[in-house]
Design a protein around this motif. Structure first.
Motif, PDB file in Angstrom:
ATOM      1  N   UNK A  11       0.870  -1.167   0.000  1.00 28.67           N
ATOM      2  CA  UNK A  11       0.000   0.000   0.000  1.00 28.67           C
ATOM      3  C   UNK A  11       0.911   1.222   0.000  1.00 28.67           C
ATOM      4  N   UNK A  12       0.769   2.064  -1.011  1.00 29.33           N
ATOM      5  CA  UNK A  12       1.634   3.233  -1.125  1.00 29.33           C
ATOM      6  C   UNK A  12       1.444   4.156   0.066  1.00 29.33           C
ATOM      7  N   UNK A  13       2.547   4.520   0.676  1.00 33.67           N
ATOM      8  CA  UNK A  13       2.528   5.496   1.756  1.00 33.67           C
ATOM      9  C   UNK A  13       2.086   6.838   1.182  1.00 33.67           C
ATOM     10  N   UNK A  14       1.388   7.662   1.957  1.00 35.28           N
ATOM     11  CA  UNK A  14       1.008   8.989   1.454  1.00 35.28           C
ATOM     12  C   UNK A  14       2.225   9.847   1.083  1.00 35.28           C
ATOM     13  N   UNK A  15       3.387   9.470   1.564  1.00 31.71           N
ATOM     14  CA  UNK A  15       4.596  10.251   1.290  1.00 31.71           C
ATOM     15  C   UNK A  15       5.438   9.682   0.157  1.00 31.71           C
ATOM     16  N   UNK A  16       4.930   8.672  -0.540  1.00 30.87           N
ATOM     17  CA  UNK A  16       5.719   8.070  -1.620  1.00 30.87           C
ATOM     18  C   UNK A  16       6.082   9.162  -2.638  1.00 30.87           C
ATOM     19  N   UNK A  17       7.323   9.170  -3.048  1.00 29.31           N
ATOM     20  CA  UNK A  17       7.805  10.233  -3.921  1.00 29.31           C
ATOM     21  C   UNK A  17       7.487  10.050  -5.390  1.00 29.31           C
ATOM     22  N   UNK A  18       7.160   8.853  -5.831  1.00 34.34           N
ATOM     23  CA  UNK A  18       6.930   8.562  -7.234  1.00 34.34           C
ATOM     24  C   UNK A  18       5.442   8.734  -7.565  1.00 34.34           C
ATOM     25  N   UNK A  19       5.066   9.737  -8.378  1.00 34.79           N
ATOM     26  CA  UNK A  19       3.651   9.948  -8.684  1.00 34.79           C
ATOM     27  C   UNK A  19       3.006   8.771  -9.427  1.00 34.79           C
ATOM     28  N   UNK A  20       3.806   7.945 -10.082  1.00 33.79           N
ATOM     29  CA  UNK A  20       3.277   6.767 -10.768  1.00 33.79           C
ATOM     30  C   UNK A  20       2.591   5.830  -9.776  1.00 33.79           C
ATOM     31  N   UNK A  21       3.070   5.820  -8.542  1.00 32.46           N
ATOM     32  CA  UNK A  21       2.535   4.892  -7.552  1.00 32.46           C
ATOM     33  C   UNK A  21       1.743   5.567  -6.433  1.00 32.46           C
ATOM     34  N   UNK A  22       1.475   6.850  -6.538  1.00 29.62           N
ATOM     35  CA  UNK A  22       0.709   7.546  -5.509  1.00 29.62           C
ATOM     36  C   UNK A  22      -0.641   6.860  -5.306  1.00 29.62           C
ATOM     37  N   UNK A  23      -0.940   6.542  -4.077  1.00 26.66           N
ATOM     38  CA  UNK A  23      -2.210   5.924  -3.659  1.00 26.66           C
ATOM     39  C   UNK A  23      -2.521   4.618  -4.389  1.00 26.66           C
ATOM     40  N   UNK A  24      -1.490   3.878  -4.703  1.00 24.12           N
ATOM     41  CA  UNK A  24      -1.725   2.587  -5.343  1.00 24.12           C
ATOM     42  C   UNK A  24      -1.680   1.466  -4.320  1.00 24.12           C
ATOM     43  N   UNK A  25      -2.265   0.353  -4.715  1.00 23.01           N
ATOM     44  CA  UNK A  25      -2.170  -0.900  -3.980  1.00 23.01           C
ATOM     45  C   UNK A  25      -1.651  -1.922  -4.981  1.00 23.01           C
ATOM     46  N   UNK A  26      -0.540  -2.543  -4.632  1.00 21.04           N
ATOM     47  CA  UNK A  26       0.123  -3.474  -5.535  1.00 21.04           C
ATOM     48  C   UNK A  26       0.110  -4.869  -4.926  1.00 21.04           C
ATOM     49  N   UNK A  27      -0.342  -5.842  -5.682  1.00 17.16           N
ATOM     50  CA  UNK A  27      -0.220  -7.236  -5.278  1.00 17.16           C
ATOM     51  C   UNK A  27       1.156  -7.705  -5.700  1.00 17.16           C
ATOM     52  N   UNK A  28       1.945  -8.196  -4.760  1.00 19.44           N
ATOM     53  CA  UNK A  28       3.249  -8.754  -5.101  1.00 19.44           C
ATOM     54  C   UNK A  28       3.012 -10.170  -5.596  1.00 19.44           C
ATOM     55  N   UNK A  29       3.266 -10.377  -6.879  1.00 24.85           N
ATOM     56  CA  UNK A  29       3.055 -11.675  -7.512  1.00 24.85           C
ATOM     57  C   UNK A  29       4.247 -12.586  -7.256  1.00 24.85           C
ATOM     58  N   UNK A  30       5.447 -12.020  -7.346  1.00 22.58           N
ATOM     59  CA  UNK A  30       6.657 -12.802  -7.144  1.00 22.58           C
ATOM     60  C   UNK A  30       7.737 -11.900  -6.557  1.00 22.58           C
ATOM     61  N   UNK A  31       8.468 -12.413  -5.574  1.00 21.97           N
ATOM     62  CA  UNK A  31       9.542 -11.657  -4.920  1.00 21.97           C
ATOM     63  C   UNK A  31      10.617 -12.643  -4.500  1.00 21.97           C
TER      64      UNK A  31
END
Length: 180
Positions: A11-31
């Motif tokens: 869950x993107x932190x409100x302070x994330x610096x990259x506008x591409x990911x602002x307020x996004x929720x990402x499912x990690x498929x593989x790590x």
């Protein structure tokens, strides 16, 4: 690598610096030690699945739309589904939820739910760990329903609310705090 995050939500932190990911929720498929691959879950587009992949449109309910899965290879289409038979998945991510094989047409697997994503998010080795260390992301346990919400654009708020406490309060912060 600190920990494997496959099957978790970022869950993107409100302070994330990259506008591409602002307020996004990402499912990690593989790590793993080679990096990470994820899919942005909460950015629906207006493009109908049937217009893009008519061969597998029967897997989707109604007027399903393609979601913007991330900035990497936006011309590629990834499909996530809840499989009736988990052995049909190319990669299981969470319970019976996994990735649809790219070679499915003309055979369409039996699924209960499916969603299509254009593109994905990717991280080089150690990059995601660095971003977690910088507090760019909050890690939240994924639930299968997160991937198939009709109101996916509200998932960022719902995931923070689910975390409770101060995180639930973050869910109410407007996109532009100056209008508060």
């Amino acid at each position: 690598m600190a920990r494997r995050l496959s099957g978790q939500l970022l869950v993107a932190s409100p302070t994330i610096g990259d506008p591409t990911f602002a307020r996004t929720v990402v499912l990690v498929v593989d790590h793993d030690r080679d990096g990470a691959l994820g899919i942005v879950l909460n950015r629906p587009t207006a493009t109908k699945v049937e217009a893009v992949v008519p061969d597998i449109a029967s897997m989707f309910h109604g007027d399903a739309v393609v979601h913007d899965g991330g900035p990497v290879q936006p011309e590629s289409l990834l499909t996530v589904a809840e499989f009736r038979d988990p052995a049909d998945a190319a990669l299981l991510v969470l319970g019976r939820v996994g990735m649809v094989r790219g070679d499915e047409a003309p055979r369409t697997p039996e699924v209960d739910r499916a969603r299509a994503y254009a593109g994905y998010a990717g991280w080089a080795p150690d990059q995601l760990d660095d971003e977690l260390g910088a507090s760019d992301w909050l890690v939240v346990p994924a639930q299968p329903d997160d991937l198939f919400r009709e109101d996916s654009e509200l998932l960022w708020h719902r995931a923070l609310e689910r975390m409770g406490g101060p995180y639930a309060r973050l869910a109410t912060v407007p996109e532009d705090p100056s209008v508060n």
